[in-house]
Enzyme design. Sequence first.
Site, PDB file in Angstrom:
ATOM      1  N   GLY A   1       1.432  -2.157  16.656  1.00  0.00           N
ATOM      2  CA  GLY A   1       1.180  -3.347  15.808  1.00  0.00           C
ATOM      3  C   GLY A   1      -0.087  -4.189  16.331  1.00  0.00           C
ATOM      4  O   GLY A   1      -0.350  -4.073  17.272  1.00  0.00           O
TER       5      GLY A   1
ATOM      6  N   HIS B   1       4.941   4.171  13.632  1.00  0.00           N
ATOM      7  CA  HIS B   1       3.728   4.644  12.679  1.00  0.00           C
ATOM      8  C   HIS B   1       2.451   4.341  13.248  1.00  0.00           C
ATOM      9  O   HIS B   1       1.291   4.802  12.919  1.00  0.00           O
ATOM     10  CB  HIS B   1       3.875   4.017  11.435  1.00  0.00           C
ATOM     11  CG  HIS B   1       3.376   2.873  11.425  1.00  0.00           C
ATOM     12  ND1 HIS B   1       3.993   1.662  12.239  1.00  0.00           N
ATOM     13  CD2 HIS B   1       2.321   2.047  10.579  1.00  0.00           C
ATOM     14  CE1 HIS B   1       3.200   0.332  11.814  1.00  0.00           C
ATOM     15  NE2 HIS B   1       2.259   0.674  10.874  1.00  0.00           N
TER      16      HIS B   1
ATOM     17  N   ASN C   1      -7.721  -2.035   8.394  1.00  0.00           N
ATOM     18  CA  ASN C   1      -7.216  -0.975   9.492  1.00  0.00           C
ATOM     19  C   ASN C   1      -7.465   0.402   8.965  1.00  0.00           C
ATOM     20  O   ASN C   1      -7.034   1.363   9.914  1.00  0.00           O
ATOM     21  CB  ASN C   1      -6.009  -1.282  10.237  1.00  0.00           C
ATOM     22  CG  ASN C   1      -4.846  -0.987   9.254  1.00  0.00           C
ATOM     23  OD1 ASN C   1      -4.902  -0.799   8.081  1.00  0.00           O
ATOM     24  ND2 ASN C   1      -3.678  -0.826   9.752  1.00  0.00           N
ATOM     25  N   HIS C   2      -7.921   0.552   7.919  1.00  0.00           N
ATOM     26  CA  HIS C   2      -8.208   2.039   7.327  1.00  0.00           C
ATOM     27  C   HIS C   2      -9.557   2.808   7.782  1.00  0.00           C
ATOM     28  O   HIS C   2     -10.472   2.061   8.018  1.00  0.00           O
ATOM     29  CB  HIS C   2      -8.155   2.153   5.975  1.00  0.00           C
ATOM     30  CG  HIS C   2      -6.855   1.735   5.274  1.00  0.00           C
ATOM     31  ND1 HIS C   2      -6.449   1.336   4.070  1.00  0.00           N
ATOM     32  CD2 HIS C   2      -5.428   1.980   5.947  1.00  0.00           C
ATOM     33  CE1 HIS C   2      -5.327   0.988   4.043  1.00  0.00           C
ATOM     34  NE2 HIS C   2      -4.462   1.480   4.963  1.00  0.00           N
TER      35      HIS C   2
ATOM     36  N   LEU D   1     -11.720   6.518   9.133  1.00  0.00           N
ATOM     37  CA  LEU D   1     -11.717   7.949   9.391  1.00  0.00           C
ATOM     38  C   LEU D   1     -12.336   8.368  10.840  1.00  0.00           C
ATOM     39  O   LEU D   1     -13.316   7.474  10.876  1.00  0.00           O
ATOM     40  CB  LEU D   1     -12.623   8.787   8.324  1.00  0.00           C
ATOM     41  CG  LEU D   1     -12.934  10.153   8.547  1.00  0.00           C
ATOM     42  CD1 LEU D   1     -12.940  10.917   7.107  1.00  0.00           C
ATOM     43  CD2 LEU D   1     -14.382  10.527   9.478  1.00  0.00           C
TER      44      LEU D   1
ATOM     45  N   ASP E   1       0.979  -1.264  -0.139  1.00  0.00           N
ATOM     46  CA  ASP E   1       0.210   0.200  -0.013  1.00  0.00           C
ATOM     47  C   ASP E   1       0.866   1.263   0.131  1.00  0.00           C
ATOM     48  O   ASP E   1       1.249   2.032   1.078  1.00  0.00           O
ATOM     49  CB  ASP E   1      -0.845  -0.061   1.261  1.00  0.00           C
ATOM     50  CG  ASP E   1      -1.898   1.056   1.275  1.00  0.00           C
ATOM     51  OD1 ASP E   1      -2.037   1.807   0.016  1.00  0.00           O
ATOM     52  OD2 ASP E   1      -2.876   1.186   2.129  1.00  0.00           O
TER      53      ASP E   1
ATOM     54  N   LYS F   1     -15.177   2.988   9.008  1.00  0.00           N
ATOM     55  CA  LYS F   1     -14.352   2.149   8.276  1.00  0.00           C
ATOM     56  C   LYS F   1     -15.229   1.212   7.432  1.00  0.00           C
ATOM     57  O   LYS F   1     -16.512   1.120   7.064  1.00  0.00           O
ATOM     58  CB  LYS F   1     -13.338   1.351   9.572  1.00  0.00           C
ATOM     59  CG  LYS F   1     -14.482   0.485  10.509  1.00  0.00           C
ATOM     60  CD  LYS F   1     -13.766  -0.470  11.400  1.00  0.00           C
ATOM     61  CE  LYS F   1     -12.991   0.510  12.260  1.00  0.00           C
ATOM     62  NZ  LYS F   1     -11.360   0.385  12.052  1.00  0.00           N
TER      63      LYS F   1
ATOM     64  N   SER G   1      -4.709   8.191  19.887  1.00  0.00           N
ATOM     65  CA  SER G   1      -3.853   8.400  18.841  1.00  0.00           C
ATOM     66  C   SER G   1      -2.941   9.584  19.438  1.00  0.00           C
ATOM     67  O   SER G   1      -3.379  10.244  20.390  1.00  0.00           O
ATOM     68  CB  SER G   1      -4.546   8.796  17.585  1.00  0.00           C
ATOM     69  OG  SER G   1      -5.256   7.885  17.063  1.00  0.00           O
TER      70      SER G   1
END
Lengths: 484, 149
Positions: free
Chosen positions: A409, A406, A207-208, A210, A100, A483, A387
């Site tokens: 995990g 990032h 896991n994407h 908004l 990706d 999601k 976050s």
Amino acid sequence: MTTYDADGITLERVREYVWEIPREGDMRVPARVLASEELLDEISEDKTLQQLKNATHLPGVRNHAICMPDGHQGYGFPVGGVAGIDAEDGCISPGAIGYDINCGVRMMTTPLTYDDVRGREEELVDTLFANIPAGLGGGGVYEGSKADVEEILERGVEWALAEGFALPPDLDYCEDEGRRTDADPSRVSRKAKDRGRNQVGSLGSGNHFLEVQRVTDVYRDDVAREFGLEADRIVVLVHCGSRGLGHQVCTDYLREIEQTHAGMIDRLPDRELAAAPAGSQLAEDYYGAMCAAINFAWVNRQLVMHRAREVIAKLFDLDTGEMELLYDVAHNIGKKEVHEVDGEERELYVHRKGATRAFPAGRPELPAAYRDVGQPVIIPGSMGAGSYVLRGGANSMDVSFGSTAHGAGRLMSRTQAKQEFWGGDVRDDLRDHQQVYVKAESGATVAEEAPGVYKDVDEVVRVSDALGIGDRVARTFPVCNIKG
Amino acid sequence: MSYALRDHTADVAVEATGETLDSVFGAVADGMAAAMAESTPADGDRFSLAITAEGREQLLFDYLDELIYERDIRGVLPVENRATVSAPSESEGAADGGGLISQTPVTRVLDENPGSSAGDETVPRDIVPSRRSVTPGDSETYSGVPGGR
């Protein structure tokens, strides 16, 4: 000397939170892991360390192959891995950048506070969900022609601005002003372009997501102020990448490298590290295609964010200009950058897979507004956890080729998560106990992404801060999450 | 012929077994579909495709890649896959150094997730009207609804 034994691989402690796997056999450089012992216990559970060692076999790899505090096993090259590889006599490896391409995160600030949103969460999450495409397959904010895809690949966010999907400052707060000038759309296959065409402005799956979030903690007041963050402020976080287009670019070039440079691959410990030698036609072609996919991903996140901005403006009677992009960061990317190697400046292909650029104050690459404080770094957490916003730390250039972690995990595999959780229960629990409103295309995705399936991101961020590679600025907590 | 979804740190793995190479290929493809959707509608159309590659492993890779491509551009989820894997004929093998061909009729099923809600009518779905720009002359059509779902 303090050492850590991980099932046949011995790490030597260099200093606090820095561990080294010394050079042996065909390793061209030592490998380093940036972690506390607690994180090292997790990192050593799968093949991460072996994959990191394997990465030191890549021709032209400089200084160290480095594993970030959130490292885990990937395909060939670990997720959370950083390698600086000489752009003159080294190579470029698609597997060390990731399928990706330019998967990443951006954060948008709003003038709203948590009180403005409370009581309207259901309406907000439903409206965002109805207006922002998510899930596998087709459908995006914009359904473009072939010519549109060419333009997007070439011009990045400049295209979005011209088409009315961006405000002018959005370009200033993106790496490279949202346009990678090294992009060469002619190196992107027809198949990749076909797949991208009806996915422009879509979250995808996995896991994407908004997320509408509220700022809960501020650790550095002065930096937070520069970033427009304060306690109770509502922000929007977008996490997605280049969808099928980037995946196809990676697939295409892995196959081509496999066919063209078989001899080089035979000398590597893992064929998934397949790399094109620097200076070869394939290296140039892949770099041009990868940079074009970077532009595509930026446009993707831009369209998702802009749609959210329009939704929020309408619901809360705001002007779209009141919502500003804080910053956009990539965490699957390869870039030519100049770094110090043995006291000399060298141009490197810096491979960051599951790692975020974290340039400190003073770097010319940063937008003027952040040049004195350092680059914002956004680290997404899982649905039930916070976050973080960091800023590039003063030591990042020396320690990690200007990089940090990032995210968190996985602790539990997708298959196991679906056995342990039911999406509906997870959603209800989050709403009833944490006031987090979740809406997804698929209940299975909610189960796969349940709180508890990810490692603790707090420890990852603590280590990043202690190392001075990415300093804690603020923490946020989800309010609404949509999601795939 | 059977498959099982296996744990993987970052993703999901498919393990497939079969009596013949044909059935293994089909089972891997079925496993991949199972990893993408919980359940599928009962009906659909069959379609076929052919792939050629330089070796067995590469053929499987390219075959799965092609199925994903079909999924993305046509909005279909290939299930109940049947593959026929064959080595190239003597003359072809001599001419181009070898290759394997997989001819695969697969069931075409609309890529709809039955678990997803059709959307609440009170939700202002068209808050920002979707824009569609398809160049005249483009022959491809997409089953996706403008605006996403």
